[in-house]
Design an enzyme around this catalytic site. Sequence first.
Site, PDB file in Angstrom:
ATOM      1  N   MET A 197      -0.184  -2.589   9.004  1.00  0.00           N
ATOM      2  CA  MET A 197      -0.770  -2.481   7.399  1.00  0.00           C
ATOM      3  C   MET A 197      -1.020  -3.652   7.181  1.00  0.00           C
ATOM      4  SD  MET A 197      -1.404  -1.843   4.343  1.00  0.00           S
ATOM      5  CE  MET A 197      -2.215  -2.471   3.424  1.00  0.00           C
ATOM      6  N   GLU A 198      -2.906  -3.743   6.982  1.00  0.00           N
ATOM      7  CA  GLU A 198      -4.131  -4.485   7.014  1.00  0.00           C
ATOM      8  C   GLU A 198      -3.817  -5.676   6.218  1.00  0.00           C
ATOM      9  OE1 GLU A 198      -5.740  -1.517   4.197  1.00  0.00           O
ATOM     10  OE2 GLU A 198      -4.715  -1.655   6.287  1.00  0.00           O
ATOM     11  N   ASN A 199      -2.832  -6.258   4.936  1.00  0.00           N
ATOM     12  CA  ASN A 199      -2.891  -6.941   4.244  1.00  0.00           C
ATOM     13  C   ASN A 199      -3.850  -7.985   5.208  1.00  0.00           C
ATOM     14  OD1 ASN A 199      -1.007  -5.562   3.161  1.00  0.00           O
ATOM     15  ND2 ASN A 199       0.473  -6.996   5.105  1.00  0.00           N
ATOM     16  N   GLU A 206       0.761  -0.908   0.139  1.00  0.00           N
ATOM     17  CA  GLU A 206       0.426  -0.051  -0.344  1.00  0.00           C
ATOM     18  C   GLU A 206       0.625   1.223   0.084  1.00  0.00           C
ATOM     19  OE1 GLU A 206      -4.100   1.354   2.094  1.00  0.00           O
ATOM     20  OE2 GLU A 206      -2.581   1.014   3.682  1.00  0.00           O
ATOM     21  N   GLU A 222      -6.757  -3.178  12.641  1.00  0.00           N
ATOM     22  CA  GLU A 222      -5.857  -4.131  11.495  1.00  0.00           C
ATOM     23  C   GLU A 222      -6.915  -5.016  11.231  1.00  0.00           C
ATOM     24  OE1 GLU A 222      -4.084  -2.316   9.269  1.00  0.00           O
ATOM     25  OE2 GLU A 222      -3.514  -0.952  10.717  1.00  0.00           O
TER      26      GLU A 222
END
Length: 843
Positions: free
Chosen positions: A255-257, A121, A290
């Site tokens: 980061m919300e992967n 992102e 997240e």
Amino acid sequence: MTEITRFYDKFQPSRYDVFLVINRGTKQFSGKTVIDGDAKVPSISIHQKYLNIESVQADGKDVQFAVDNANDAINIDLPQAGETTLTITYNAKLTDSMMGIYPSYYEVNGEKKQIIGTQFETTFARQAFPCVDEPEAKAKFDMAIKFDEQPGETILANMPEIRTENGIHYFDTTVRMSTYLIAFAFGDLQSKTTETKSGVEVGVFATKAHKANELDFALDIAKRAIEFYEDFYQTPYPLPHSWQLALPDFSAGAMENWGLVTYREAYLMVDPDNTSLDTRQLVATVITHELAHQWFGDLVTMKWWDNLWLNESFANMMEYVAVDAIEPEWNIWEMFQTSDVPAALQRDATDGVQSVHVQVNNPAEIDALFDSAIVYAKGARMLVMVRALLGDDNLRAGLKKYFEAHKYGNAEGDDLWNALGDASGIDVGKIMHSWLEQPGYPVVTASVVDGKIELSQQQFFIGAGKDEGRLWQIPLNSNYGATPKIMSEKTITVGNYEELHDDAKAPFLLNVGNNSHFIVKYDETLLKDILANIDSIDSISQLGIIQNLRLLADAHQVSYADIIPLLTKVANSKSNVVNAELYRVANNLKKFVTAGSAEEEALQKFFDKLSAQQVERLGWIPKANESNDDQLTRPYVLNAALYANNKKAIAAAHDLFTANKDKLAALPADIRVLVLRSEVKNYSSTELIDNLLNDYVKSSDPSYKSDLSVAITSTPKTELIEKVIRQFENADVIKPQDLRSWYRGTLANDNAQQAAWDWIRNDWSWLEKTVGGDMEFSTYITVMSMIFHTPERLAEFKAFFEPKINTPGLTREIQMDIKIVETRVKLIEDEKEAVNKAISANN
């Protein structure tokens, strides 16, 4: 800079097969990406960045292609439109930019090691493999990765590994998802796993530099958060597992992967034996933020970056909803009031600020959208207002509809409002458009005119601002029943003040609960009544009243001098939220005095008066079974006593340092930073700074490292300041991800400010090369705007940044920050005499 063109309009991928061969030793990787998709026209474009493209085939045959680096593109000419399979081979370098595929560095027992992680992102997936790198371009992915594997190493990805052949790790096909949510990582990792009630495997992963029990807190929070969200959203978690991975080098907070969430170590690792309550609360809210995204952002994704708020504002609200449900005794909404709310109110009052929903016209602007005070904090306040209007039953019913309608697809803001409106029968969109599409917020003036309470709304500015007659639909949340729920007109009359006052038997208040995004300016009659009864008013309303006055003082609508007596009235409050706001105001008074002056001595005496009883009551060492409020208040009052040069406080800190000098990390985490900083400020020496820097490099405890950076940068000695600044560009000592906090510490130190300011001006090109293109880059400018307050610094700030005003991604920040410093300089010039008189009068 070229305006954005949407590649998805011409080519719509349905499936990717991504094969990567990664070599850590050579910092090289090669890849072969196969993309099935529908070409709407014969000439299409695929994103790439920093990739050396070797060949492009369509349906097994070589086709013409041209690399267009200016637009991050491969332009491809197909024989015809329609369904096609592209095969692209390429190679590239791993970088140290913390974007794309990159190494993270750490030490275990003095041995330097690295793990590989990813950050895609906003637009960095294109640095790893060719793709249509846009949120709307959802597809299914098959990942296969080969790397220079050592025995015992672990590899992780969004989906479970299904097999290993010839050293190649194959992962299960993903659900339909956006490119920016793809993630993988590998290296020598430790882990702990558990399972939710519904069978989702939950794991926490970190390097072996950490103690095994540092994974426990995150594992517990993650498990319970997923269980909570499945119930609240009434929608199952969509993947087989949820991995939480701490990366030693990580630019963002987390980061919300999808299925593989990545974090800074500071936001995942918790020492169960010595971590302060506020740090545990912070880590819990980052994890729940997240994990909220796994549905809101991952399952349903914004159609384009202009609706980033749809992801972030919602997750920012839900992090508090979730933690409040799983740890109710924390009263976590108080943290929202002391962190998110003041950040949103302060930034949103500067003319030129972005609205929550903002158009994106060129690629460099996408990263500039991630304004934490607006898209996160203000946006969350908008949704808190919605939640209060709808109630949780309607909110949950609307969210269920929203997920059902858009799962594995994309949405825009109106899709959410329509789902919530259908569930509640309230025209949510009508109310919310005024908040999301307009920058800024209103001040509601409450006055008694001819015996009646009159309210009027007007946009609030700190500093100069162009009033464009904007109106908001304001949830007033008054304690007087006659007050309308929503104020949509410029002015309204509530009713007869004396009659309403007699009925309520309480002062007239607006924004009870402080959940609506506006401030109140009470006239003399109403404010006098409020202040006379301040002790009987709930703590959140007390916070709101002090906050209103602080912001009005920043805007020069009231005087800071008039707020000073109120601070002494509430100085012995046992409420953390009141103390947080009290000391926010008190610390603002520091800008009105010059270091080493008689005025500063008077202010220090005032700080001593404010804090003395609380310091006596609480002491330095946390007590067993003390309240959350006392735990959270102690640092405020001890910090005040140290600023006051209270000899007893300085001696207590020195004694604690001396008693623990061989095990400083074991100092109680709640007060450790105060002990360390007091030692550095009062007993600085080359030996002390060397020892603390050495501890900083060797420690893997992110909380302790943060405390050390605050302490070290407070040294008053010039030669030691220079020693510290020489480490700014040494990544073996200060990682680029941590540099901003070191820079801020030196800049806020009166003895170090000139050296820090010289460094950034002299080495701006190095900084731009190191962290430029990162969403945190512009915040270096923000940091300066929060500290500078003299005409000389303003002139230098303008001279340095005005020539950079057209730099993509920095324009808005530079324009706003010049205004912020200008406003502060003028305020000090106008108010300095009155404020210093009031300080002396209240000593």
